[in-house]
Motif scaffolding. Structure first.
Motif, PDB file in Angstrom:
ATOM      1  N   THR A 128     -12.346   6.952  -2.267  1.00 36.69           N
ATOM      2  CA  THR A 128     -12.856   7.873  -3.272  1.00 36.69           C
ATOM      3  C   THR A 128     -13.885   7.159  -4.133  1.00 36.69           C
ATOM      4  O   THR A 128     -13.640   6.070  -4.641  1.00 36.69           O
ATOM      5  N   ARG A 129     -15.026   7.770  -4.291  1.00 36.39           N
ATOM      6  CA  ARG A 129     -16.088   7.132  -5.074  1.00 36.39           C
ATOM      7  C   ARG A 129     -15.709   7.106  -6.545  1.00 36.39           C
ATOM      8  O   ARG A 129     -15.309   8.121  -7.120  1.00 36.39           O
ATOM      9  N   VAL A 130     -15.867   5.933  -7.160  1.00 37.39           N
ATOM     10  CA  VAL A 130     -15.592   5.803  -8.591  1.00 37.39           C
ATOM     11  C   VAL A 130     -16.698   6.529  -9.347  1.00 37.39           C
ATOM     12  O   VAL A 130     -17.881   6.276  -9.117  1.00 37.39           O
ATOM     13  N   PRO A 131     -16.364   7.439 -10.261  1.00 37.97           N
ATOM     14  CA  PRO A 131     -17.403   8.149 -11.012  1.00 37.97           C
ATOM     15  C   PRO A 131     -18.332   7.172 -11.718  1.00 37.97           C
ATOM     16  O   PRO A 131     -17.899   6.129 -12.238  1.00 37.97           O
ATOM     17  N   ALA A 132     -19.610   7.519 -11.746  1.00 33.59           N
ATOM     18  CA  ALA A 132     -20.614   6.611 -12.310  1.00 33.59           C
ATOM     19  C   ALA A 132     -20.316   6.219 -13.762  1.00 33.59           C
ATOM     20  O   ALA A 132     -20.464   5.040 -14.121  1.00 33.59           O
ATOM     21  N   PRO A 133     -19.894   7.142 -14.643  1.00 31.28           N
ATOM     22  CA  PRO A 133     -19.603   6.726 -16.025  1.00 31.28           C
ATOM     23  C   PRO A 133     -18.453   5.718 -16.100  1.00 31.28           C
ATOM     24  O   PRO A 133     -18.475   4.808 -16.936  1.00 31.28           O
ATOM     25  N   ILE A 134     -17.447   5.863 -15.206  1.00 30.35           N
ATOM     26  CA  ILE A 134     -16.340   4.906 -15.201  1.00 30.35           C
ATOM     27  C   ILE A 134     -16.826   3.546 -14.719  1.00 30.35           C
ATOM     28  O   ILE A 134     -16.447   2.496 -15.257  1.00 30.35           O
ATOM     29  N   ALA A 135     -17.699   3.544 -13.684  1.00 31.67           N
ATOM     30  CA  ALA A 135     -18.254   2.281 -13.207  1.00 31.67           C
ATOM     31  C   ALA A 135     -19.045   1.594 -14.314  1.00 31.67           C
ATOM     32  O   ALA A 135     -18.979   0.371 -14.487  1.00 31.67           O
ATOM     33  N   LEU A 136     -19.816   2.382 -15.085  1.00 34.00           N
ATOM     34  CA  LEU A 136     -20.577   1.807 -16.199  1.00 34.00           C
ATOM     35  C   LEU A 136     -19.640   1.233 -17.251  1.00 34.00           C
ATOM     36  O   LEU A 136     -19.925   0.179 -17.845  1.00 34.00           O
ATOM     37  N   LEU A 137     -18.523   1.902 -17.488  1.00 30.77           N
ATOM     38  CA  LEU A 137     -17.552   1.428 -18.473  1.00 30.77           C
ATOM     39  C   LEU A 137     -17.118  -0.001 -18.171  1.00 30.77           C
ATOM     40  O   LEU A 137     -16.854  -0.792 -19.087  1.00 30.77           O
ATOM     41  N   PHE A 138     -17.055  -0.350 -16.868  1.00 33.11           N
ATOM     42  CA  PHE A 138     -16.617  -1.693 -16.468  1.00 33.11           C
ATOM     43  C   PHE A 138     -17.796  -2.660 -16.322  1.00 33.11           C
ATOM     44  O   PHE A 138     -17.623  -3.755 -15.795  1.00 33.11           O
ATOM     45  N   GLY A 139     -18.981  -2.249 -16.792  1.00 33.68           N
ATOM     46  CA  GLY A 139     -20.125  -3.149 -16.786  1.00 33.68           C
ATOM     47  C   GLY A 139     -20.703  -3.331 -18.177  1.00 33.68           C
ATOM     48  O   GLY A 139     -21.868  -3.699 -18.322  1.00 33.68           O
ATOM     49  N   MET A 140     -19.897  -3.061 -19.207  1.00 38.57           N
ATOM     50  CA  MET A 140     -20.370  -3.105 -20.588  1.00 38.57           C
ATOM     51  C   MET A 140     -19.585  -4.128 -21.398  1.00 38.57           C
ATOM     52  O   MET A 140     -18.496  -4.554 -21.009  1.00 38.57           O
ATOM     53  N   ALA A 141     -20.169  -4.507 -22.527  1.00 37.70           N
ATOM     54  CA  ALA A 141     -19.469  -5.379 -23.472  1.00 37.70           C
ATOM     55  C   ALA A 141     -18.638  -4.528 -24.431  1.00 37.70           C
ATOM     56  O   ALA A 141     -18.997  -3.394 -24.759  1.00 37.70           O
ATOM     57  N   LYS A 142     -17.536  -5.076 -24.886  1.00 41.95           N
ATOM     58  CA  LYS A 142     -16.651  -4.356 -25.802  1.00 41.95           C
ATOM     59  C   LYS A 142     -17.397  -3.995 -27.083  1.00 41.95           C
ATOM     60  O   LYS A 142     -18.176  -4.775 -27.626  1.00 41.95           O
ATOM     61  N   GLY A 143     -17.179  -2.746 -27.544  1.00 37.94           N
ATOM     62  CA  GLY A 143     -17.795  -2.296 -28.781  1.00 37.94           C
ATOM     63  C   GLY A 143     -19.216  -1.810 -28.627  1.00 37.94           C
ATOM     64  O   GLY A 143     -19.897  -1.572 -29.632  1.00 37.94           O
ATOM     65  N   THR A 144     -19.680  -1.634 -27.380  1.00 38.22           N
ATOM     66  CA  THR A 144     -21.044  -1.147 -27.163  1.00 38.22           C
ATOM     67  C   THR A 144     -21.003   0.251 -26.576  1.00 38.22           C
ATOM     68  O   THR A 144     -19.981   0.704 -26.058  1.00 38.22           O
ATOM     69  N   ALA A 145     -22.159   0.919 -26.644  1.00 39.31           N
ATOM     70  CA  ALA A 145     -22.310   2.251 -26.048  1.00 39.31           C
ATOM     71  C   ALA A 145     -23.600   2.259 -25.238  1.00 39.31           C
ATOM     72  O   ALA A 145     -24.583   1.603 -25.606  1.00 39.31           O
ATOM     73  N   LYS A 146     -23.594   2.987 -24.146  1.00 42.20           N
ATOM     74  CA  LYS A 146     -24.762   3.081 -23.281  1.00 42.20           C
ATOM     75  C   LYS A 146     -24.917   4.513 -22.788  1.00 42.20           C
ATOM     76  O   LYS A 146     -23.940   5.250 -22.698  1.00 42.20           O
ATOM     77  N   LYS A 147     -26.158   4.849 -22.459  1.00 45.88           N
ATOM     78  CA  LYS A 147     -26.407   6.158 -21.857  1.00 45.88           C
ATOM     79  C   LYS A 147     -26.582   5.979 -20.354  1.00 45.88           C
ATOM     80  O   LYS A 147     -26.970   4.914 -19.871  1.00 45.88           O
ATOM     81  N   LEU A 148     -26.309   7.053 -19.605  1.00 46.34           N
ATOM     82  CA  LEU A 148     -26.387   7.020 -18.143  1.00 46.34           C
ATOM     83  C   LEU A 148     -26.872   8.373 -17.651  1.00 46.34           C
ATOM     84  O   LEU A 148     -26.333   9.418 -18.041  1.00 46.34           O
ATOM     85  N   GLU A 149     -27.883   8.363 -16.771  1.00 49.42           N
ATOM     86  CA  GLU A 149     -28.396   9.618 -16.221  1.00 49.42           C
ATOM     87  C   GLU A 149     -27.483  10.119 -15.109  1.00 49.42           C
ATOM     88  O   GLU A 149     -27.042   9.338 -14.252  1.00 49.42           O
TER      89      GLU A 149
END
Length: 645
Positions: free
Chosen positions: A549-570
Motif C-alpha cells: 500500500t502506498r504511503v500517502p504523500a503527506p505522511i511520507a513528508l511528515l517523516f522527512g521533517m524536523a520537529k516543530g516545523t511545518a511544510k506545504k506539499l502539492e
C-alpha cells in the motif's frame, strides 16, 4: 522485517543511499535496453550526441533508446506519448545511462577486461527461453526469443558484453560491503520512531474561478500548457479479409483429377483383410513349438503362456503390412496364412519366435471408384484449397508490390473494404477504452511504421484467412486545436487556477503557523471553508507494515521533517495542497538482540555497496572524459517530438 528498510529509504536520512541504489539499478536497465545500430542519419548537429573517451554515441542509439523507454512506459500506461516522456526528463536520464554504459565498456577494455565470443555464447546458452523441450540450447528457440523481444543477435550480444563488463569491473566494488555496528544500530533504531502532527488539506476546487475565462485568458493558458493537451498519433486503417471462398469453383476437382487420384492410391482401395490376434513371443523355436502344441492339445493360450512365465498381447484390426513392419515378413506370412481359430506356426523376428491364435478374420472387398468418389473429392478439394489460397496470397502480395491499389484488389476478390475509427499504436480506439478488432492486432505495430496509401497483406492466426490493408489517414501526435477542446481546456484552466489559489492559501496558513499559531487556528483564519486539520500519529514500523500500500504523500513528508516545523506539499493532478505540521517525535529504545540490527547490516550494506558502484562509474567517466553535443541532442529531441525545425 526486510520491508522496514525498503520503506526506510523513503526517509530523509536514507535518501542519499536510495538515490545511489536506484541510480545504479537504472543504469543497469538502461544498459540492457539499448543497442548499437549506428544508422540514424539526417539529424542536424552531427551524427553523435556524445563522445566518451574515443567512442561516439550515435544519434541512432539515443533515438532507439527513447523508443525502448516509450515501449516500457506504455506497459504501465498505454496512452503515454513521447512528448510526455521528454517533458518529464526521460531523454536526459536515457542519455546519461548511455554515457555510463559507454564509459564502463571503454574503461573495462582499456584496463584489460575481456568479454569474448565464448563467454557471451555461454551467457546466451543460460537464457531459459533459448532452450528447447530437452532443456538444452536450441537455435530455433533462441531465434524465437529474439523475435519475441524485437532484438537482433548482434544487439543481444552487445548487451551481454556490457553485463559481463559490469560483473567484472563494478560488481567486486559492491560485494561484501560491511556496515559498522554503530551505524546499523542507528538505522535500526529509526524504526522505533513515532511521529505525531496535523495535516491540513486545501482543495483546489474551493478556489477555482466560477466564471469562464476570456478568450485571451484561455488562449494564453493553452499556449503555456500545450503539453497537457497532446494527442497521440492516430491512424485510420482501411482493410478487408478474404479466405478460400475467393477461389470460387476453381477448387472443385475434375473427373480426370479424381480418376488419377484413385489410380495413384489403388493399394488403399484394393481388397484387404484385417485380423484380431492373440500373440506370444518366445525366446527359442523349441519353446514356441512346445507352447503351440499344448494349445492345439486343448490348453488355453493364456494358461500355456502363464505356466511358462510369459505374457500374451492382443493385436486387433491388424493388416499384413502392420505385422510386417512391426515384426518381420515371416511373421506376417505365418499370421495371415492360418485360418480363423487356428494357432500359427512359429516364425522369427528380431524379438524372438512368434506364435498367435487367429481370433477373427475380417475380409474387406475392393472399393470401386464410385464408392470412394465422395471421399476423394473431399481430399482433392482440401488440397486445391490450401494450394490455391497460398498461391492467391502470393499473387496479391506481388501485385501490391508492383503498385496495384487496395481497392482494385478488393474488387477482384469481391470483398468490401472497411475503415476503422482512429487507432493509437497502443492498440486502442482513440477516445474510447475499446481495443482494436482482434484481426488487426497482429499488424498494428507494422501499420504504424508504413506510410499512408501503402497496401499490405498479412495472414491471420489461423493461416487460412488473409488481411489486406493500408493506412488511410494519419493524424500526427500534436496538441489538439483549442477550438476542438475548448471545454476541456476551460476545465483545466479552472482546475489550475484553483490550484494556484490553493497554493496561496497554503502559503498564508504556513506563514501563520511559523508566526506561532496552531495549524487549526491558521486554517480557521482563512475566508474559505477549509476543513479542520487531521491529527495523525504513525511509527515507521506501522508504515512498513502497510506493505504494497502506498504511503500517502503527506505522511511520507511528515517523516522527512524536523520537529516543530511545518511544510506545504502539492497534491497530485492540480487538485490541491497540504500543510503538514510535525508536532512531536518519540524514539523508543532498541534491545541489544533486536533482529532489526542484523537486517540493517545486510540491507543497508547492499545499498552502501551500490553507492560505491555508482562512484566507480562516475570515476570512469571522469577518467575517460565525456563531451556532449548539445546541438545534436536538441535535434534528436525535435525529431522525437515531430518538430520540423
Amino acid at each position: 522485517m526486510l520491508t522496514f528498510f525498503r520503506n526506510f529509504f523513503k526517509t530523509k536520512i536514507g535518501l542519499a543511499i536510495a538515490l545511489a541504489f536506484l541510480g545504479l539499478i537504472g543504469f543497469a536497465f538502461a544498459s540492457m535496453d539499448v543497442s548499437n545500430t549506428g544508422a540514424f542519419g539526417g539529424v542536424a548537429g552531427g551524427d553523435s550526441v556524445a563522445v566518451v573517451g574515443g567512442s561516439k554515441i550515435s544519434t541512432a542509439e539515443l533515438n532507439e533508446a527513447m523508443d525502448n523507454a516509450l515501449r516500457r512506459a506504455r506497459e504501465e500506461n498505454p496512452d503515454v506519448t513521447m512528448q510526455t516522456l521528454i517533458a518529464e526528463g526521460e531523454m536526459d536520464r536515457v542519455l546519461e545511462g548511455l554515457i555510463d554504459r559507454y564509459a564502463l565498456m571503454a574503461w573495462a577494455e582499456e584496463n584489460g577486461f575481456r568479454a569474448g565470443a565464448n563467454l557471451v555464447n555461454s551467457e546466451i546458452r543460460q537464457i531459459p527461453a533459448a532452450r528447447g523441450p530437452s532443456g538444452n540450447f536450441e537455435t530455433a528457440a533462441y531465434e524465437a526469443f529474439l523475435r519475441n523481444n524485437s532484438i537482433t543477435d548482434s544487439q543481444l550480444r552487445q548487451q551481454l558484453r556490457t553485463t559481463v563488463y559490469f560483473q567484472q569491473a563494478v560488481f567486486p566494488a559492491l560485494y561484501g560491503t560491511q556496515l559498522p555496528e554503530s551505524i546499523a544500530r542507528t538505522y535500526a533504531r529509526s524504526f522505533k520512531e513515532r511521529r505525531s502532527g496535523g495535516i491540513a488539506t486545501i482543495p483546489a476546487a474551493l478556489f477555482a474561478p466560477q466564471g469562464d475565462p476570456t478568450d485571451a485568458q484561455l488562449s494564453e493558458f493553452y499556449a503555456e500548457n500545450r503539453s497537457r493537451f497532446v494527442r497521440p498519433e492516430r491512424r485510420t486503417l482501411r482493410y478487408a479479409t478474404f479466405d478460400s471462398s475467393a477461389l470460387g469453383g476453381s477448387i472443385n476437382p475434375s473427373d480426370e483429377d479424381i480418376a488419377a487420384y484413385y489410380q495413384d492410391n489403388a493399394e488403399e482401395y484394393a481388397a484387404r483383410e484385417t485380423r484380431n490376434l492373440t500373440q506370444l513371443i518366445v525366446p527359442t523355436r523349441e519353446g514356441a513349438e512346445a507352447l503351440a502344441a499344448r494349445v492345439r492339445g486343448g490348453e488355453s493360450f493364456a494358461q500355456a503362456a502363464s505356466s511358462s512365465g510369459l505374457r500374451t498381447t492382443q493385436l486387433d484390426g491388424r493388416e499384413r503390412s502392420d505385422i510386417r513392419s512391426a515384426a518381420s515378413q515371416a511373421v506376417a506370412d505365418a499370421y495371415f496364412s492360418a485360418s480363423e481359430g487356428a494357432v500359427t506356426a512359429p516364425a522369427r523376428s528380431s524379438l524372438g519366435w512368434h506364435i498367435a491364435r487367429v481370433n477373427s478374420v475380417d475380409p474387406q472387398p475392393a472399393r470401386s471408384l464410385a464408392e470412394v468418389r465422395d471421399s476423394i473429392v473431399e481430399v482433392l478439394r482440401e488440397q486445391k484449397r490450401q494450394r490455391g489460397i497460398a498461391e492467391l496470397a502470393v499473387g496479391i502480395e506481388d501485385r501490391l508490390a508492383d503498385g496495384a491499389s487496395l481497392s482494385s484488389v478488393a474488387s477482384e476478390l469481391g470483398v468490401e473494404l472497411q475503415d476503422t475509427p482512429p487507432l493509437t499504436d497502443s492498440g486502442l480506439i482513440y477516445g474510447t477504452g475499446e481495443r482494436v478488432p482482434d484481426m488487426l492486432a497482429p499488424v498494428l505495430e507494422f501499420a504504424f511504421q508504413i506510410d499512408e496509401g501503402e497496401p499490405e497483406i498479412g495472414a491471420l492466426a489461423d493461416q487460412q484467412t488473409f488481411l489486406i490493408y493500408e493506412v488511410a489517414d494519419i493524424t500526427p501526435s500534436a496538441a489538439a486545436p483549442l477550438a476542438e477542446i475548448r471545454n476541456e481546456v476551460t476545465a483545466e484552466w479552472r482546475r489550475v487556477r484553483g490550484n494556484e489559489g490553493a497554493e496561496e492559501a497554503a502559503n498564508r496558513v504556513l506563514r501563520r503557523v511559523e508566526e506561532g499559531a496552531t495549524l487549526a487556528e491558521a486554517v480557521a483564519a482563512e475566508e474559505k471553508a477549509i476543513g479542520a486539520p487531521q491529527q495523525v500519529t504513525y511509527s515507521r514500523e506501522e508504515l512498513a507494515r502497510m506493505g504494497n500500500t502506498r504511503v500517502p504523500a503527506p505522511i511520507a513528508l511528515l517523516f522527512g521533517m524536523a520537529k516543530g516545523t511545518a511544510k506545504k506539499l502539492e497534491g497530485s493532478r492540480d487538485l490541491g495542497w497540504y500543510v503538514v505540521d510535525l508536532e512531536d517525535i518519540v524514539l523508543e529504545d532498541l534491545e541489544d538482540n533486536d533482529p532489526l540490527i542484523g537486517q540493517a547490516k545486510s540491507q543497508i550494506a547492499q545499498a552502501w555497496g551500490n553507492e560505491y558502484g555508482e562512484q566507480l562509474i562516475a570515476a570512469m567517466r571522469s577518467k575517460l572524459g565525456v563531451e556532449r553535443n548539445e546541438e545534436a541532442i536538441a535535434a534528436v529531441r525535435r525529431q522525437l517530438l515531430g518538430e520540423t525545425n
